[in-house]
Design a protein around this motif. Structure first.
Motif, PDB file in Angstrom:
ATOM      1  N   GLN A 124       0.863  -1.178   0.000  1.00 57.07           N
ATOM      2  CA  GLN A 124       0.000   0.000   0.000  1.00 57.07           C
ATOM      3  C   GLN A 124       0.901   1.229   0.000  1.00 57.07           C
ATOM      4  N   VAL A 125       0.364   2.356  -0.419  1.00 51.14           N
ATOM      5  CA  VAL A 125       1.068   3.615  -0.220  1.00 51.14           C
ATOM      6  C   VAL A 125       0.848   3.962   1.249  1.00 51.14           C
ATOM      7  N   LEU A 126       1.933   4.205   1.952  1.00 47.17           N
ATOM      8  CA  LEU A 126       1.880   4.400   3.395  1.00 47.17           C
ATOM      9  C   LEU A 126       2.308   5.821   3.749  1.00 47.17           C
ATOM     10  N   TYR A 127       1.502   6.473   4.559  1.00 45.40           N
ATOM     11  CA  TYR A 127       1.802   7.799   5.077  1.00 45.40           C
ATOM     12  C   TYR A 127       1.980   7.627   6.571  1.00 45.40           C
ATOM     13  N   VAL A 128       3.218   7.686   7.039  1.00 46.86           N
ATOM     14  CA  VAL A 128       3.513   7.534   8.463  1.00 46.86           C
ATOM     15  C   VAL A 128       3.710   8.929   9.044  1.00 46.86           C
ATOM     16  N   LEU A 179      -8.908   8.639  -0.161  1.00 43.75           N
ATOM     17  CA  LEU A 179      -7.933   7.855  -0.925  1.00 43.75           C
ATOM     18  C   LEU A 179      -7.690   6.435  -0.411  1.00 43.75           C
ATOM     19  N   LYS A 180      -8.341   6.037   0.677  1.00 40.14           N
ATOM     20  CA  LYS A 180      -8.085   4.698   1.213  1.00 40.14           C
ATOM     21  C   LYS A 180      -8.491   3.595   0.234  1.00 40.14           C
ATOM     22  N   VAL A 233       1.131  12.039  -2.744  1.00 38.07           N
ATOM     23  CA  VAL A 233       0.461  10.777  -2.399  1.00 38.07           C
ATOM     24  C   VAL A 233      -0.291  10.225  -3.607  1.00 38.07           C
ATOM     25  N   GLU A 234      -1.037  11.077  -4.302  1.00 41.66           N
ATOM     26  CA  GLU A 234      -1.805  10.627  -5.470  1.00 41.66           C
ATOM     27  C   GLU A 234      -0.893  10.112  -6.575  1.00 41.66           C
ATOM     28  N   LYS A 291     -10.101  15.194  21.495  1.00 43.08           N
ATOM     29  CA  LYS A 291     -10.305  16.546  20.981  1.00 43.08           C
ATOM     30  C   LYS A 291     -10.151  16.612  19.456  1.00 43.08           C
ATOM     31  N   TYR A 292      -9.200  15.816  18.918  1.00 39.78           N
ATOM     32  CA  TYR A 292      -8.909  15.786  17.486  1.00 39.78           C
ATOM     33  C   TYR A 292      -8.976  14.331  17.014  1.00 39.78           C
ATOM     34  N   PRO A 293     -10.175  13.805  16.791  1.00 39.92           N
ATOM     35  CA  PRO A 293     -10.306  12.389  16.436  1.00 39.92           C
ATOM     36  C   PRO A 293      -9.564  12.046  15.138  1.00 39.92           C
ATOM     37  N   ALA A 294      -9.091  10.818  15.078  1.00 41.47           N
ATOM     38  CA  ALA A 294      -8.399  10.312  13.891  1.00 41.47           C
ATOM     39  C   ALA A 294      -9.254   9.214  13.260  1.00 41.47           C
ATOM     40  N   ASN A 295      -9.519   9.342  11.968  1.00 40.74           N
ATOM     41  CA  ASN A 295     -10.244   8.302  11.231  1.00 40.74           C
ATOM     42  C   ASN A 295      -9.281   7.299  10.606  1.00 40.74           C
ATOM     43  N   PHE A 296      -8.009   7.507  10.806  1.00 41.59           N
ATOM     44  CA  PHE A 296      -6.962   6.618  10.307  1.00 41.59           C
ATOM     45  C   PHE A 296      -6.384   5.857  11.499  1.00 41.59           C
TER      46      PHE A 296
END
Length: 172
Positions: A53-57, A81-82, A161-162, A106-111
């Motif tokens: 996968q393309v990974l964004y760490v 983009l997932k 990323v794209e 306070k800042y939820p992550a969907n990832f």
């Protein structure tokens, strides 16, 4: 004798510095094997599991103002983009898991969000700022390292990323 010890120590220090640089996740290098855990848990997993996968760490901490600004962008990019093969993993570097949990409330992550409890992963990636982000292709090669975050940089990051998402990879 003192001169001999000095040069011996200098050689050891030099070897250590060059060996740690060789494993750093710089552009063009392979992503290091990196063990992370769900926040507050003892279970570990290797970031290598995302190869293909393309990974964004994204290394972040609760005290980091730019990190708070980056989360809405990361959430949006992840949602959009997932399906094309993007995997975002936020790696928390807080000493206290409760600090990370309060930030996420306070800042939820969907990832995916993990913790680097030992800080070895941050060392292996040679993290220098908060946040530090690494864009990694499907073969596990680092293509871009980004330090800090300003909302004006979001479009540039997304384009990178794209581009990787659109590359055809033989053998995967």
């Amino acid at each position: 004798m003192a001169i001999k010890q000095f040069f011996s120590r200098l050689m050891v220090i030099t070897a250590f510095c060059f060996s740690s640089m060789a494993f750093a996740a710089g552009v063009g290098n392979s992503m290091p094997s990196c063990m992370v855990s769900p926040i507050g848990e003892n279970k570990t997993e290797d970031l290598q599991r995302y190869k293909g996968q393309v990974l964004y760490v994204d290394f972040w901490a609760s005290w980091c103002g730019p990190c708070a600004k980056s989360f809405p962008f990361l959430n949006e990019m992840h949602e959009q983009l997932k399906a094309q093969g993007l995997q975002i993993v936020g790696v928390n570097l807080d000493e206290n898991a409760d600090d990370a949990k309060a930030f996420l409330a306070k800042y939820p992550a969907n990832f995916e969000v993990k913790a680097d409890v030992s800080k070895q992963c941050a060392k292996d990636f040679a993290v220098k700022a908060m946040p530090s982000s690494y864009i990694i292709d499907r073969k596990g090669v680092v293509h871009h390292v980004h330090l800090g975050f300003r909302p004006g940089e979001a479009q540039e990051i997304r384009v990178l990323v794209e581009k990787l998402l659109n590359e055809k990879v033989a053998g995967l």
